[in-house]
Design an enzyme around this catalytic site. Structure first.
Site, mmCIF file in Angstrom:
data_model
loop_
_atom_site.group_PDB
_atom_site.id
_atom_site.type_symbol
_atom_site.label_atom_id
_atom_site.label_comp_id
_atom_site.label_asym_id
_atom_site.label_seq_id
_atom_site.Cartn_x
_atom_site.Cartn_y
_atom_site.Cartn_z
ATOM 1 N N CYS A 116 -2.337 57.327 42.861
ATOM 2 C CA CYS A 116 -3.124 58.216 43.724
ATOM 3 C C CYS A 116 -3.953 59.213 42.917
ATOM 4 C CB CYS A 116 -2.206 58.958 44.689
ATOM 5 S SG CYS A 116 -1.276 57.847 45.744
ATOM 6 N N HIS A 258 -5.126 65.520 46.745
ATOM 7 C CA HIS A 258 -4.820 64.166 47.205
ATOM 8 C C HIS A 258 -4.138 64.246 48.574
ATOM 9 C CE1 HIS A 258 -3.171 60.308 47.801
ATOM 10 N NE2 HIS A 258 -1.937 60.648 47.455
ATOM 11 N N ASN A 288 -2.678 58.363 54.105
ATOM 12 C CA ASN A 288 -2.727 58.447 52.642
ATOM 13 C C ASN A 288 -3.465 57.217 52.119
ATOM 14 O OD1 ASN A 288 -2.221 58.320 49.897
ATOM 15 N ND2 ASN A 288 -0.067 58.937 50.068
HETATM 16 O O1 UT7 Z 1 0.580 59.329 47.462
HETATM 17 C C1 UT7 Z 1 1.381 59.718 46.382
HETATM 18 C C2 UT7 Z 1 2.772 59.293 46.536
HETATM 19 N N1 UT7 Z 1 3.384 59.609 47.816
HETATM 20 C C3 UT7 Z 1 3.626 60.867 48.270
HETATM 21 O O2 UT7 Z 1 3.182 61.853 47.751
HETATM 22 C C4 UT7 Z 1 4.563 60.976 49.452
HETATM 23 C C5 UT7 Z 1 5.481 62.155 49.297
HETATM 24 N N2 UT7 Z 1 6.574 62.191 50.277
HETATM 25 C C6 UT7 Z 1 6.385 62.446 51.584
HETATM 26 O O3 UT7 Z 1 5.273 62.602 52.055
HETATM 27 C C7 UT7 Z 1 7.620 62.603 52.452
HETATM 28 O O4 UT7 Z 1 8.769 62.637 51.638
HETATM 29 C C8 UT7 Z 1 7.781 61.457 53.506
HETATM 30 C C9 UT7 Z 1 6.717 61.592 54.556
HETATM 31 C C10 UT7 Z 1 7.718 60.103 52.830
HETATM 32 C C11 UT7 Z 1 9.133 61.588 54.199
HETATM 33 O O5 UT7 Z 1 9.225 62.875 54.805
HETATM 34 P P1 UT7 Z 1 10.498 63.791 54.536
HETATM 35 O O6 UT7 Z 1 10.293 65.010 55.317
HETATM 36 O O7 UT7 Z 1 10.681 63.943 53.064
HETATM 37 O O8 UT7 Z 1 11.650 62.946 55.194
HETATM 38 P P2 UT7 Z 1 13.012 62.454 54.532
HETATM 39 O O9 UT7 Z 1 12.762 61.326 53.590
HETATM 40 O O10 UT7 Z 1 13.797 63.631 54.061
HETATM 41 O O11 UT7 Z 1 13.762 61.887 55.809
HETATM 42 C C12 UT7 Z 1 14.232 62.739 56.862
HETATM 43 C C13 UT7 Z 1 14.770 61.876 57.987
HETATM 44 C C14 UT7 Z 1 15.706 60.766 57.513
HETATM 45 O O12 UT7 Z 1 16.708 60.588 58.504
HETATM 46 P P3 UT7 Z 1 18.169 61.225 58.329
HETATM 47 O O13 UT7 Z 1 18.712 60.660 57.044
HETATM 48 O O14 UT7 Z 1 17.957 62.712 58.269
HETATM 49 O O15 UT7 Z 1 18.892 60.754 59.549
HETATM 50 C C15 UT7 Z 1 14.831 59.542 57.471
HETATM 51 O O16 UT7 Z 1 15.548 58.341 57.664
HETATM 52 O O17 UT7 Z 1 13.669 61.213 58.624
HETATM 53 C C16 UT7 Z 1 13.910 59.799 58.654
HETATM 54 N N3 UT7 Z 1 12.642 59.123 58.558
HETATM 55 C C17 UT7 Z 1 11.902 58.820 59.629
HETATM 56 N N4 UT7 Z 1 12.115 59.007 60.945
HETATM 57 C C18 UT7 Z 1 11.152 58.574 61.799
HETATM 58 C C19 UT7 Z 1 11.968 58.737 57.429
HETATM 59 N N5 UT7 Z 1 10.800 58.171 57.772
HETATM 60 C C20 UT7 Z 1 10.745 58.196 59.139
HETATM 61 C C21 UT7 Z 1 9.781 57.780 60.065
HETATM 62 N N6 UT7 Z 1 10.031 57.991 61.384
HETATM 63 N N7 UT7 Z 1 8.628 57.190 59.697
#
Ligand code: UT7
Length: 337
Positions: A116, A258, A288
């Site tokens: 990215c 980004h 993204n």
């Molecule tokens: O482009 C360069 C590289 N990429 C990035 O920069 C991405 C950086 N990371 C992010 O943007 C975020 O970490 C994400 C959007 C990928 C995830 O958001 P988060 O707030 O960090 O969520 P998390 O991974 O801590 O997950 C929280 C909860 C989990 O459930 P439990 O374990 O609390 O029950 C996940 O399973 O949200 C759940 N979850 C979802 N729920 C509904 C993860 N993805 C989803 C989803 N829909 N799409």
């Protein structure tokens, strides 16, 4: 006499016509519009139709950037750089094909693979070529079809990424002109290579497996760890670029980071001590788009007349590799196409 610099001359963008709103995502992803908006800011993304790939989007955006720059003759562009993580093929690079299809003939053409951060890496490469006097103009394109590497069963990636392309034309000039790239900072940390990767398709996989594992063609991402790294690395890189150009944070008119996650952009602004009003965001409409996200955000903001000539812009990016990079520039007089 003012020092030599690369100067922004044209800007173009292209999003494939098919939009996919959060509600239109496949049901099997077990996600919701509310979760996606709240955790990422994304409302929709564009996904290319089957048969359309990165070079096709790159050609469209490149064509528009050339038009915006008022460049008609092919010999004026001496270099074409395509920043992408989703090239058409492992070999050859996508850029020579794009250059040929744009009628840019014998121009030097190569891809930059820096995740990215690719657009900022390509911009820095182009600026170095121009200040060295290598070319009169350089076309830099960030183009991706991430929809081709998304695991349809992985909600942690499939809801985030979109397809698109953005491009700029740079010319050789001087640092006192509006549009001049005044400072860049680039960095990497390969110990984080597993934080975001497409494990298959390369020599590593072929050296250990007789048959490819179909699942290895998909992007895998450790989102939470990347989130924290992204904020920290972009803040540090931004400060380094600002230090080089001698601007304080208060002197930056627009922060164009980004577009990975709206929460990352806001956390970055907070860490830099900048109010959210100066953060440019396009992620709501496009998701993204990796190496395409910064030029797409620039084109969108410019089309809305958000930038004035001489405004001070800070670009910053973070991505797979791990890689990061920032650039400080002033805004030129231009009309995006
Ligand atoms: O482009 C360069 C590289 N990429 C990035 O920069 C991405 C950086 N990371 C992010 O943007 C975020 O970490 C994400 C959007 C990928 C995830 O958001 P988060 O707030 O960090 O969520 P998390 O991974 O801590 O997950 C929280 C909860 C989990 O459930 P439990 O374990 O609390 O029950 C996940 O399973 O949200 C759940 N979850 C979802 N729920 C509904 C993860 N993805 C989803 C989803 N829909 N799409």
């Amino acid at each position: 006499m003012a020092a030599r610099a690369a100067v922004l001359k044209g800007l173009g963008s292209y999003l494939p016509p098919r939009t996919v709103t959060n509600d239109e995502l496949p049901r099997q992803l077990d996600t919701s519009d509310a979760w996606i908006r709240q955790r990422t800011g994304i409302r929709q993304r564009h996904w290319a139709d089957p048969g359309v790939c990165t070079s096709d989007l790159a050609v469209e955006a490149g064509h528009r950037a050339l038009k915006s720059a008022g460049i008609g003759t092919s010999d004026a562009v001496g270099m074409v750089i395509v920043a992408t993580t989703t090239p058409d093929h492992p070999c050859p690079a996508t850029a020579p094909d794009v250059a040929a299809r744009l009628g840019l003939g014998p121009a030097a053409a190569f891809d930059v693979a820096a995740g990215c951060s690719g657009f900022v890496y390509a911009l820095a490469t182009a600026a170095a070529a121009l200040t060295a006097g290598y070319a009169e103009h350089v076309l830099v394109i960030g183009a991706e079809t991430f929809s081709t590497v998304l695991d349809p069963a992985d909600r942690t990636t499939a809801v985030i990424f979109g397809d698109g392309a953005g491009a700029v034309v740079l010319r050789g000039g001087t640092c006192d002109e509006p549009g001049a790239i005044l400072a860049v900072d680039l960095g990497s940390d390969g110990t984080g290579k597993d934080f975001a990767s497409i494990p298959g398709g390369g020599a590593r996989e072929r050296s250990v497996r007789a048959e490819p594992n179909p699942d290895d063609r998909y992007l895998r991402m450790r989102g939470k760890e990347i989130f924290a790294q992204a904020v920290r690395r972009m803040a540090h890189s931004s400060a380094t670029a600002l230090g080089k150009v001698g601007w304080s944070v208060d002197q930056v008119d627009h922060l164009v980071g980004h577009q990975a996650n709206l929460r990352i952009l806001h956390a970055l602004a907070q860490q830099l001590g900048m109010d959210k009003q100066r953060v440019v965001s396009h992620i709501q409409q496009a998701g993204n788009t990796s190496a395409a996200s910064i030029p797409l955000a620039l084109a969108d903001a410019a089309a809305q007349h958000r930038f004035q000539t001489h405004d001070r812009l800070l670009l910053t990016a973070f991505g797979a590799g791990l890689t990061w990079g920032s650039a400080a520039l002033t805004w030129p007089q231009l009309t995006p196409a």
